[in-house]
Design a protein around this motif. Structure first.
Motif, PDB file in Angstrom:
ATOM      1  N   ARG A 122       0.836  -1.211   0.000  1.00  0.00           N
ATOM      2  CA  ARG A 122       0.000   0.000   0.000  1.00  0.00           C
ATOM      3  C   ARG A 122       0.863   1.251   0.000  1.00  0.00           C
ATOM      4  N   GLN A 123       1.911   1.220   0.826  1.00  0.00           N
ATOM      5  CA  GLN A 123       2.757   2.415   0.884  1.00  0.00           C
ATOM      6  C   GLN A 123       3.462   2.632  -0.462  1.00  0.00           C
ATOM      7  N   ARG A 124       3.767   1.548  -1.174  1.00  0.00           N
ATOM      8  CA  ARG A 124       4.353   1.694  -2.511  1.00  0.00           C
ATOM      9  C   ARG A 124       3.347   2.303  -3.481  1.00  0.00           C
ATOM     10  N   VAL A 125       2.077   1.920  -3.356  1.00  0.00           N
ATOM     11  CA  VAL A 125       1.036   2.537  -4.197  1.00  0.00           C
ATOM     12  C   VAL A 125       0.939   4.035  -3.872  1.00  0.00           C
ATOM     13  N   ALA A 126       0.999   4.352  -2.574  1.00  0.00           N
ATOM     14  CA  ALA A 126       0.937   5.768  -2.171  1.00  0.00           C
ATOM     15  C   ALA A 126       2.124   6.543  -2.746  1.00  0.00           C
ATOM     16  N   ILE A 127       3.286   5.908  -2.786  1.00  0.00           N
ATOM     17  CA  ILE A 127       4.466   6.563  -3.368  1.00  0.00           C
ATOM     18  C   ILE A 127       4.281   6.721  -4.879  1.00  0.00           C
ATOM     19  N   ALA A 128       3.755   5.678  -5.533  1.00  0.00           N
ATOM     20  CA  ALA A 128       3.498   5.760  -6.979  1.00  0.00           C
ATOM     21  C   ALA A 128       2.530   6.899  -7.280  1.00  0.00           C
ATOM     22  N   ARG A 129       1.511   7.028  -6.443  1.00  0.00           N
ATOM     23  CA  ARG A 129       0.541   8.104  -6.647  1.00  0.00           C
ATOM     24  C   ARG A 129       1.209   9.472  -6.489  1.00  0.00           C
ATOM     25  N   ALA A 130       2.131   9.568  -5.533  1.00  0.00           N
ATOM     26  CA  ALA A 130       2.850  10.830  -5.342  1.00  0.00           C
ATOM     27  C   ALA A 130       3.735  11.148  -6.544  1.00  0.00           C
ATOM     28  N   LEU A 131       4.220  10.093  -7.215  1.00  0.00           N
ATOM     29  CA  LEU A 131       5.099  10.318  -8.371  1.00  0.00           C
ATOM     30  C   LEU A 131       4.309  10.689  -9.629  1.00  0.00           C
ATOM     31  N   ALA A 132       3.010  10.397  -9.650  1.00  0.00           N
ATOM     32  CA  ALA A 132       2.206  10.573 -10.872  1.00  0.00           C
ATOM     33  C   ALA A 132       2.283  11.981 -11.467  1.00  0.00           C
ATOM     34  N   PRO A 133       2.218  13.036 -10.651  1.00  0.00           N
ATOM     35  CA  PRO A 133       2.295  14.385 -11.241  1.00  0.00           C
ATOM     36  C   PRO A 133       3.713  14.804 -11.647  1.00  0.00           C
ATOM     37  N   SER A 134       4.700  13.908 -11.574  1.00  0.00           N
ATOM     38  CA  SER A 134       6.108  14.227 -11.851  1.00  0.00           C
ATOM     39  C   SER A 134       6.626  15.370 -10.964  1.00  0.00           C
ATOM     40  N   PRO A 135       6.592  15.159  -9.656  1.00  0.00           N
ATOM     41  CA  PRO A 135       7.021  16.213  -8.738  1.00  0.00           C
ATOM     42  C   PRO A 135       8.547  16.340  -8.700  1.00  0.00           C
ATOM     43  N   GLY A 136       9.025  17.463  -8.179  1.00  0.00           N
ATOM     44  CA  GLY A 136      10.457  17.617  -7.919  1.00  0.00           C
ATOM     45  C   GLY A 136      10.792  17.320  -6.469  1.00  0.00           C
ATOM     46  N   ILE A 137       9.751  17.338  -5.639  1.00  0.00           N
ATOM     47  CA  ILE A 137       9.941  17.191  -4.196  1.00  0.00           C
ATOM     48  C   ILE A 137       8.961  16.167  -3.637  1.00  0.00           C
ATOM     49  N   LEU A 138       9.495  15.279  -2.812  1.00  0.00           N
ATOM     50  CA  LEU A 138       8.652  14.329  -2.098  1.00  0.00           C
ATOM     51  C   LEU A 138       8.799  14.611  -0.606  1.00  0.00           C
ATOM     52  N   VAL A 139       7.668  14.818   0.064  1.00  0.00           N
ATOM     53  CA  VAL A 139       7.686  15.000   1.511  1.00  0.00           C
ATOM     54  C   VAL A 139       7.118  13.725   2.115  1.00  0.00           C
ATOM     55  N   ALA A 140       7.918  13.028   2.903  1.00  0.00           N
ATOM     56  CA  ALA A 140       7.475  11.760   3.486  1.00  0.00           C
ATOM     57  C   ALA A 140       7.414  11.927   4.999  1.00  0.00           C
ATOM     58  N   ASP A 141       6.190  11.981   5.549  1.00  0.00           N
ATOM     59  CA  ASP A 141       5.999  12.215   6.985  1.00  0.00           C
ATOM     60  C   ASP A 141       5.854  10.872   7.697  1.00  0.00           C
ATOM     61  N   GLU A 142       6.893  10.437   8.366  1.00  0.00           N
ATOM     62  CA  GLU A 142       6.916   9.146   9.067  1.00  0.00           C
ATOM     63  C   GLU A 142       6.436   8.017   8.150  1.00  0.00           C
ATOM     64  N   PRO A 143       7.038   7.862   6.966  1.00  0.00           N
ATOM     65  CA  PRO A 143       6.459   6.963   5.966  1.00  0.00           C
ATOM     66  C   PRO A 143       6.492   5.480   6.340  1.00  0.00           C
ATOM     67  N   VAL A 144       7.331   5.102   7.299  1.00  0.00           N
ATOM     68  CA  VAL A 144       7.384   3.672   7.624  1.00  0.00           C
ATOM     69  C   VAL A 144       7.017   3.367   9.075  1.00  0.00           C
ATOM     70  N   SER A 145       6.635   4.386   9.842  1.00  0.00           N
ATOM     71  CA  SER A 145       6.461   4.119  11.275  1.00  0.00           C
ATOM     72  C   SER A 145       5.246   3.238  11.560  1.00  0.00           C
ATOM     73  N   MET A 146       4.312   3.128  10.605  1.00  0.00           N
ATOM     74  CA  MET A 146       3.173   2.231  10.838  1.00  0.00           C
ATOM     75  C   MET A 146       3.345   0.869  10.176  1.00  0.00           C
ATOM     76  N   LEU A 147       4.485   0.669   9.528  1.00  0.00           N
ATOM     77  CA  LEU A 147       4.700  -0.607   8.839  1.00  0.00           C
ATOM     78  C   LEU A 147       5.444  -1.590   9.734  1.00  0.00           C
ATOM     79  N   ASP A 148       5.301  -2.873   9.423  1.00  0.00           N
ATOM     80  CA  ASP A 148       6.067  -3.895  10.129  1.00  0.00           C
ATOM     81  C   ASP A 148       7.557  -3.604  10.005  1.00  0.00           C
ATOM     82  N   VAL A 149       8.269  -3.833  11.083  1.00  0.00           N
ATOM     83  CA  VAL A 149       9.711  -3.584  11.083  1.00  0.00           C
ATOM     84  C   VAL A 149      10.381  -4.273   9.900  1.00  0.00           C
ATOM     85  N   SER A 150       9.904  -5.481   9.569  1.00  0.00           N
ATOM     86  CA  SER A 150      10.556  -6.277   8.526  1.00  0.00           C
ATOM     87  C   SER A 150      10.470  -5.656   7.131  1.00  0.00           C
ATOM     88  N   ILE A 151       9.502  -4.784   6.899  1.00  0.00           N
ATOM     89  CA  ILE A 151       9.388  -4.226   5.548  1.00  0.00           C
ATOM     90  C   ILE A 151       9.768  -2.747   5.469  1.00  0.00           C
TER      91      ILE A 151
END
Ligand code: ADP
Ligand code: MG
Length: 268
Positions: A158-187
């Motif tokens: 899901r987080q990869r889909v969210a990243i893909a969606r962020a890339l869709a407009p061809s941005p120059g800047i990505l702001v990632a606010d705690e992007p992995v803190s809700m994910l399992d440690v293993s991933i």
């Protein structure tokens, strides 16, 4: 060139206390410059003002004072130039479960921003671009993911889909606010590595917001430590971690026991 610059940015909130109001400085005179292909980590405990900075960048809030510049131009809030701005700065949120609509397919989530920001695309081109986005975030084979709904995906997917969606407009800047803190440690490491790859290969400027000094060191060029809205320490990532000058940075480092051990844990 600087993709993002903050100059003495202040954000105050008015708090009601009975009959009085008090001002709280959630962000206090914050300045930094983000270059393409670089990652800055914004590190601080809960309540230090990290998300408020993200909200200012997403135009969900306006600064009380100071200036925000994107591609060397002052931020605009209305009209066609505001749309250009919103395209340039894209966000990845903490919770991949809340940020995707359970009723929509992965393909829909990606086609929508593509259509909005690239209105000239034909149906076939749109379908190709959706697949290309899925490949860029390493969801493989891409064809298998287009028709899936969020509940058929893992948190990391899901987080990869969210990243893909962020890339869709061809941005120059990505702001990632705690992007992995809700994910399992293993991933976590896989998702952070993806952000690092995108930053490098696509020359993105990344603002990585986290309370975790260990990953901040590993995944960023520069670290800024935020304490009660103020940047109390900043510098090249290794310098800040190995030779912290501010008491608060030392406390944060102690809270995340041993960066090497934490990374080893993440890699397992
Ligand atoms: P962080 O993301 O680092 O946990 P935030 O940026 O969310 O911190 O919050 C910084 C400070 O601003 C906190 O004290 C928080 O309570 C306060 N704050 C955030 N949003 C608002 C708001 N809309 N109204 C009043 N105070 C707020
Ligand atoms: Mg926050």
């Amino acid at each position: 060139m600087t993709v993002l610059e903050l100059r003495d940015v202040v954000k105050e909130y008015k708090l009601r206390e009975g009959l009085r109001t008090r001002k709280l400085r959630a962000v206090d005179q914050v300045s930094f410059r983000l270059e393409p292909g670089r990652t800055i980590a914004l590190v601080g405990q809960s309540g230090s003002g990290k998300s408020t900075i993200a909200k200012l960048l997403m135009q969900l809030e306006r600064p009380t004072a100071g200036e925000i510049l994107v591609n060397d131009k002052p931020m605009v809030y209305r009209g066609s130039r505001a749309a250009t701005y919103r395209k340039a700065v894209q966000m990845v949120f903490q919770d991949p479960f809340a940020s995707l609509n359970p009723y929509h397919t992965v393909g829909h989530h990606l086609a929508r921003p593509l259509r909005l920001h690239h209105p000239g695309l034909s149906r076939e081109q749109l379908a190709d671009r959706v697949l290309e986005l899925l490949r860029r975030v390493r969801l493989d084979p891409a064809e298998d993911f287009v028709q899936r709904k969020p509940h058929e995906l893992s948190g990391g997917q899901r987080q990869r889909v969210a990243i893909a969606r962020a890339l869709a407009p061809s941005p120059g800047i990505l702001v990632a606010d705690e992007p992995v803190s809700m994910l399992d440690v293993s991933i976590r490491l896989g998702v952070l590595n993806l952000l690092a790859t995108l930053q490098r290969e696509e020359n993105l400027g990344v603002l990585y917001i986290t309370h975790d000094l260990a990953t901040a060191r590993h995944f960023s060029d520069e670290i800024m430590v935020l304490y009660r809205g103020e940047v109390v320490e900043r510098g090249p990532a290794d310098d800040v971690i190995l030779n912290p000058q501010h008491e608060y940075t030392r406390l944060l480092a102690d809270a995340a026991p041993d960066p090497e051990r934490r990374l080893a844990e993440l890699k397992r």
